[in-house]
Design a protein around this motif. Structure first.
Motif, PDB file in Angstrom:
ATOM      1  N   TYR A 185       0.827  -1.156   0.054  1.00 34.81           N
ATOM      2  CA  TYR A 185       0.062   0.146   0.131  1.00 34.81           C
ATOM      3  C   TYR A 185       0.785   1.109   0.081  1.00 34.81           C
ATOM      4  CZ  TYR A 185      -3.609   3.486   1.111  1.00 34.81           C
ATOM      5  OH  TYR A 185      -4.489   4.406   1.005  1.00 34.81           O
ATOM      6  N   HIS A 186       1.298   1.719  -1.191  1.00 36.95           N
ATOM      7  CA  HIS A 186       1.794   2.883  -1.341  1.00 36.95           C
ATOM      8  C   HIS A 186       1.769   3.174  -2.788  1.00 36.95           C
ATOM      9  CE1 HIS A 186       5.279   5.782  -0.637  1.00 36.95           C
ATOM     10  NE2 HIS A 186       5.783   5.161  -1.948  1.00 36.95           N
ATOM     11  N   PRO A 187       1.836   4.623  -2.864  1.00 41.37           N
ATOM     12  CA  PRO A 187       1.242   5.588  -1.826  1.00 41.37           C
ATOM     13  C   PRO A 187      -0.075   5.625  -0.983  1.00 41.37           C
ATOM     14  CG  PRO A 187       1.156   6.663  -4.075  1.00 41.37           C
ATOM     15  CD  PRO A 187       1.561   5.236  -4.382  1.00 41.37           C
ATOM     16  N   LYS A 188      -0.288   6.302  -0.323  1.00 39.27           N
ATOM     17  CA  LYS A 188      -1.679   6.285   0.090  1.00 39.27           C
ATOM     18  C   LYS A 188      -2.498   7.135  -0.273  1.00 39.27           C
ATOM     19  CE  LYS A 188      -1.034   9.308   4.383  1.00 39.27           C
ATOM     20  NZ  LYS A 188      -2.261  10.212   4.263  1.00 39.27           N
ATOM     21  N   SER A 189      -3.734   7.097  -0.180  1.00 40.60           N
ATOM     22  CA  SER A 189      -4.669   7.889  -0.778  1.00 40.60           C
ATOM     23  C   SER A 189      -6.030   7.741  -0.055  1.00 40.60           C
ATOM     24  CB  SER A 189      -4.810   7.984  -2.365  1.00 40.60           C
ATOM     25  OG  SER A 189      -6.014   8.907  -2.803  1.00 40.60           O
ATOM     26  N   ILE A 190      -5.966   8.030   1.131  1.00 40.75           N
ATOM     27  CA  ILE A 190      -7.105   7.768   1.898  1.00 40.75           C
ATOM     28  C   ILE A 190      -7.618   9.283   2.935  1.00 40.75           C
ATOM     29  CG2 ILE A 190      -5.757   7.033   3.752  1.00 40.75           C
ATOM     30  CD1 ILE A 190      -8.257   5.301   4.487  1.00 40.75           C
ATOM     31  N   LYS A 191      -8.891   9.624   2.754  1.00 45.37           N
ATOM     32  CA  LYS A 191      -9.229  10.757   3.145  1.00 45.37           C
ATOM     33  C   LYS A 191     -10.570  10.777   3.765  1.00 45.37           C
ATOM     34  CE  LYS A 191      -7.062  12.614  -1.076  1.00 45.37           C
ATOM     35  NZ  LYS A 191      -7.167  13.109  -2.303  1.00 45.37           N
ATOM     36  N   LYS A 192     -10.980  11.814   4.843  1.00 43.55           N
ATOM     37  CA  LYS A 192     -12.312  12.103   5.217  1.00 43.55           C
ATOM     38  C   LYS A 192     -12.996  12.381   4.264  1.00 43.55           C
ATOM     39  CE  LYS A 192     -11.161  14.413   8.991  1.00 43.55           C
ATOM     40  NZ  LYS A 192     -11.477  15.255  10.221  1.00 43.55           N
ATOM     41  N   SER A 193     -14.180  12.034   4.072  1.00 40.17           N
ATOM     42  CA  SER A 193     -15.029  12.537   2.871  1.00 40.17           C
ATOM     43  C   SER A 193     -15.511  13.710   3.488  1.00 40.17           C
ATOM     44  CB  SER A 193     -16.170  11.468   2.904  1.00 40.17           C
ATOM     45  OG  SER A 193     -17.249  11.816   2.047  1.00 40.17           O
ATOM     46  N   ILE A 194     -15.577  14.814   2.307  1.00 38.08           N
ATOM     47  CA  ILE A 194     -16.541  15.926   2.632  1.00 38.08           C
ATOM     48  C   ILE A 194     -18.164  15.676   2.739  1.00 38.08           C
ATOM     49  CG2 ILE A 194     -14.601  17.455   1.888  1.00 38.08           C
ATOM     50  CD1 ILE A 194     -16.223  17.700  -0.825  1.00 38.08           C
ATOM     51  N   LEU A 195     -18.393  14.684   2.174  1.00 38.14           N
ATOM     52  CA  LEU A 195     -19.837  14.151   2.332  1.00 38.14           C
ATOM     53  C   LEU A 195     -20.015  13.181   3.308  1.00 38.14           C
ATOM     54  CD1 LEU A 195     -20.179  13.459  -1.442  1.00 38.14           C
ATOM     55  CD2 LEU A 195     -20.775  15.557  -0.533  1.00 38.14           C
ATOM     56  N   ASN A 213      -9.550   6.397  -7.632  1.00 42.66           N
ATOM     57  CA  ASN A 213      -8.912   5.508  -6.499  1.00 42.66           C
ATOM     58  C   ASN A 213      -8.621   5.995  -5.266  1.00 42.66           C
ATOM     59  OD1 ASN A 213      -6.398   3.276  -5.756  1.00 42.66           O
ATOM     60  ND2 ASN A 213      -8.227   2.359  -6.845  1.00 42.66           N
ATOM     61  N   GLU A 214      -9.590   6.919  -4.820  1.00 45.29           N
ATOM     62  CA  GLU A 214      -9.338   7.524  -3.499  1.00 45.29           C
ATOM     63  C   GLU A 214     -10.286   6.820  -2.188  1.00 45.29           C
ATOM     64  OE1 GLU A 214      -9.190  12.275  -3.680  1.00 45.29           O
ATOM     65  OE2 GLU A 214     -10.708  11.477  -5.153  1.00 45.29           O
ATOM     66  N   ALA A 215      -9.631   6.594  -1.254  1.00 43.55           N
ATOM     67  CA  ALA A 215     -10.464   5.924  -0.344  1.00 43.55           C
ATOM     68  C   ALA A 215     -10.958   7.037   0.596  1.00 43.55           C
ATOM     69  CB  ALA A 215      -9.580   4.918   0.612  1.00 43.55           C
ATOM     70  N   GLN A 216     -12.349   6.718   0.474  1.00 45.58           N
ATOM     71  CA  GLN A 216     -13.114   7.784   1.546  1.00 45.58           C
ATOM     72  C   GLN A 216     -13.746   7.458   2.845  1.00 45.58           C
ATOM     73  OE1 GLN A 216     -13.291  10.832  -0.182  1.00 45.58           O
ATOM     74  NE2 GLN A 216     -13.032   9.944  -2.338  1.00 45.58           N
ATOM     75  N   VAL A 217     -13.204   7.748   3.809  1.00 49.50           N
ATOM     76  CA  VAL A 217     -13.614   7.538   5.209  1.00 49.50           C
ATOM     77  C   VAL A 217     -14.795   8.303   5.662  1.00 49.50           C
ATOM     78  CG1 VAL A 217     -13.147   6.771   7.558  1.00 49.50           C
ATOM     79  CG2 VAL A 217     -11.733   5.939   5.814  1.00 49.50           C
ATOM     80  N   THR A 228     -10.594  -0.207  11.250  1.00 46.35           N
ATOM     81  CA  THR A 228     -11.044  -1.323  10.334  1.00 46.35           C
ATOM     82  C   THR A 228     -11.577  -0.805   9.161  1.00 46.35           C
ATOM     83  OG1 THR A 228     -13.114  -1.466  11.544  1.00 46.35           O
ATOM     84  CG2 THR A 228     -11.214  -3.152  11.972  1.00 46.35           C
ATOM     85  N   THR A 229     -12.421   0.238   9.065  1.00 50.98           N
ATOM     86  CA  THR A 229     -13.076   0.937   8.135  1.00 50.98           C
ATOM     87  C   THR A 229     -12.132   1.397   7.079  1.00 50.98           C
ATOM     88  OG1 THR A 229     -14.991   1.590   9.283  1.00 50.98           O
ATOM     89  CG2 THR A 229     -14.803   2.741   7.255  1.00 50.98           C
ATOM     90  N   SER A 230     -10.906   1.914   7.533  1.00 47.60           N
ATOM     91  CA  SER A 230      -9.726   2.590   6.723  1.00 47.60           C
ATOM     92  C   SER A 230      -9.223   1.394   5.913  1.00 47.60           C
ATOM     93  CB  SER A 230      -8.851   3.297   7.411  1.00 47.60           C
ATOM     94  OG  SER A 230      -9.526   4.494   8.263  1.00 47.60           O
ATOM     95  N   CYS A 231      -8.851   0.376   6.589  1.00 44.58           N
ATOM     96  CA  CYS A 231      -8.317  -0.874   6.043  1.00 44.58           C
ATOM     97  C   CYS A 231      -9.084  -1.608   4.931  1.00 44.58           C
ATOM     98  CB  CYS A 231      -7.513  -1.763   7.128  1.00 44.58           C
ATOM     99  SG  CYS A 231      -6.254  -1.015   8.082  1.00 44.58           S
ATOM    100  N   ILE A 249      -9.660  -8.672   4.786  1.00 46.69           N
ATOM    101  CA  ILE A 249      -8.444  -8.298   4.673  1.00 46.69           C
ATOM    102  C   ILE A 249      -8.294  -6.956   5.753  1.00 46.69           C
ATOM    103  CG2 ILE A 249      -6.940  -6.973   3.219  1.00 46.69           C
ATOM    104  CD1 ILE A 249      -7.791  -8.408   0.998  1.00 46.69           C
ATOM    105  N   ALA A 250      -9.348  -6.359   6.030  1.00 46.16           N
ATOM    106  CA  ALA A 250      -9.282  -5.254   7.046  1.00 46.16           C
ATOM    107  C   ALA A 250      -9.220  -5.916   8.338  1.00 46.16           C
ATOM    108  CB  ALA A 250     -10.687  -4.483   7.199  1.00 46.16           C
TER     109      ALA A 250
END
Length: 357
Positions: A185-195, A213-217, A228-231, A249-250
């Protein structure tokens, strides 16, 4: 876009449906040449492109698309004299482009080999095996709770910010390479959703934007659930499209990471799947096992339930039903109800291993 081009794109849409259906019969080909081939380069490039942006580019894009959709409806559909040919071609061409982009950039992963075949483990389990793994998880969960909180009645509150949790997922995935040597997992692309607020009312903890390919939490969920949600969303980024496989996997990533809070989040996450499945098979035995948990662990479960109940609304079932239909259309016949396969992976993986491994 010219009318002729729109026509060609619209006619290409059913051709794409047929091609995807044909490809779905060859999971080994998808596994080798897409999931472990071109997708690795596509996903890495997309994460390099959008990962550095501090906000969710995908969320902004969705907002723009909604505005464009409203504009399209007002200008071409909600009017007295509708030019149906033009409307049909506009919709068909757009769907054709979106459908192709979705599958090329990420969606073909729905048709890769099942995870139990990749791991070379069974996909069936007995109630006896389920109980044995559940008891292992209970012992580990109680031990972790005791280390983090001596008072057995208090829940665990993870002291990290969501950004800190996102950062910790990188070494967590590095440790997972003992099991998945090729899973980087590189580079990372995980963010808090503005929604996040709309997501909460819809009943979702996060999502992956398959185009960027952005992971939204969901930024509103309890920190206890964030590891667990992030993973889970990062597992989607790495090509595990199916919800049940991303959940497994999480669990594997968080349980195996050398951080007590991650371990606790992952262990209780996996345990909940097992207990839910056991409850459907043997309610009495499930209740007996639940009573073995420290009260603080049960309090964590209750806090999560109360959080989601506080956002319940009449539209949530509609959103869940729509997502359920989406999953069924993408090679997940059980839709949202995929507990049994998650549990099959957990039971068959952990029945011969200690929970930390």
């Amino acid at each position: 876009m010219r009318t002729k081009t729109k026509l060609y794109l619209t006619l290409l849409l059913p051709v794409q449906f047929i091609l995807i259906k044909i490809f779905s019969f060859f999971p080994n080909f998808i596994e080798q040449f897409y999931s472990n081939g071109i997708f690795i380069y596509i996903s890495t490039l997309l994460r390099y492109t959008f990962g550095w942006i501090p906000f969710s580019f995908g969320d902004i894009a969705y907002c723009i698309l909604i505005i464009l959709l409203i504009r399209f409806l007002l200008k071409k559909v909600l009017k007295k004299s509708i030019l149906w040919k033009q409307v049909v071609l506009d919709i068909g061409a757009t769907l054709s482009i979106v459908y192709a982009s979705f599958h090329i950039l990420w969606g073909m992963n729905y048709y890769r080999l099942p995870l139990h075949e990749i791991l070379n483990i069974n996909d069936e389990y007995t109630q006896k095996e389920l109980i044995a793994v559940s008891e292992k998880l209970i012992t580990k969960a109680n031990s972790l709770h005791l280390e983090l909180e001596p008072i057995d009645s208090l829940p665990i509150h993870i002291p990290y910010s969501k950004e800190e949790i996102f950062q910790k997922t990188i070494p967590a995935y590095q440790q997972l390479q003992k099991t998945f040597p090729s899973l980087q997992y590189h580079p990372k692309s995980i963010k808090k959703s503005i929604l996040s607020l709309p997501l909460t009312y819809m009943g979702f903890s996060g999502y992956l934007n398959p185009i960027t390919n952005e992971a939204q939490v969901n930024g509103l969920i309890l920190n206890y659930k964030t590891p667990t949600t992030s993973c889970h969303e990062e597992a989607h980024q790495l090509g595990f499209a199916k919800e049940n496989e991303a959940n497994f996997i999480a669990a594997l990533t968080t349980i195996g990471y050398d951080d007590l809070y991650f371990k606790y989040s992952g262990t209780t996450f996996a345990l909940r799947f097992c207990l839910n499945d056991l409850y459907l098979r043997n309610e009495e035995k499930a209740i007996c096992l639940i009573e073995k948990l420290r009260p603080g662990i049960r309090k964590n479960y209750t806090e999560v339930s109360e959080f989601w109940k506080s956002y319940e609304n009449p539209l949530e079932p509609l959103f869940k039903s729509t997502y359920d239909s989406y999953l069924k259309a993408n090679n997940q016949p059980n839709g949202i109800d995929t507990y049994s396969y998650v549990v099959a992976l957990l039971v068959n993986y952990y029945k011969t291993k200690t929970i930390d491994n």
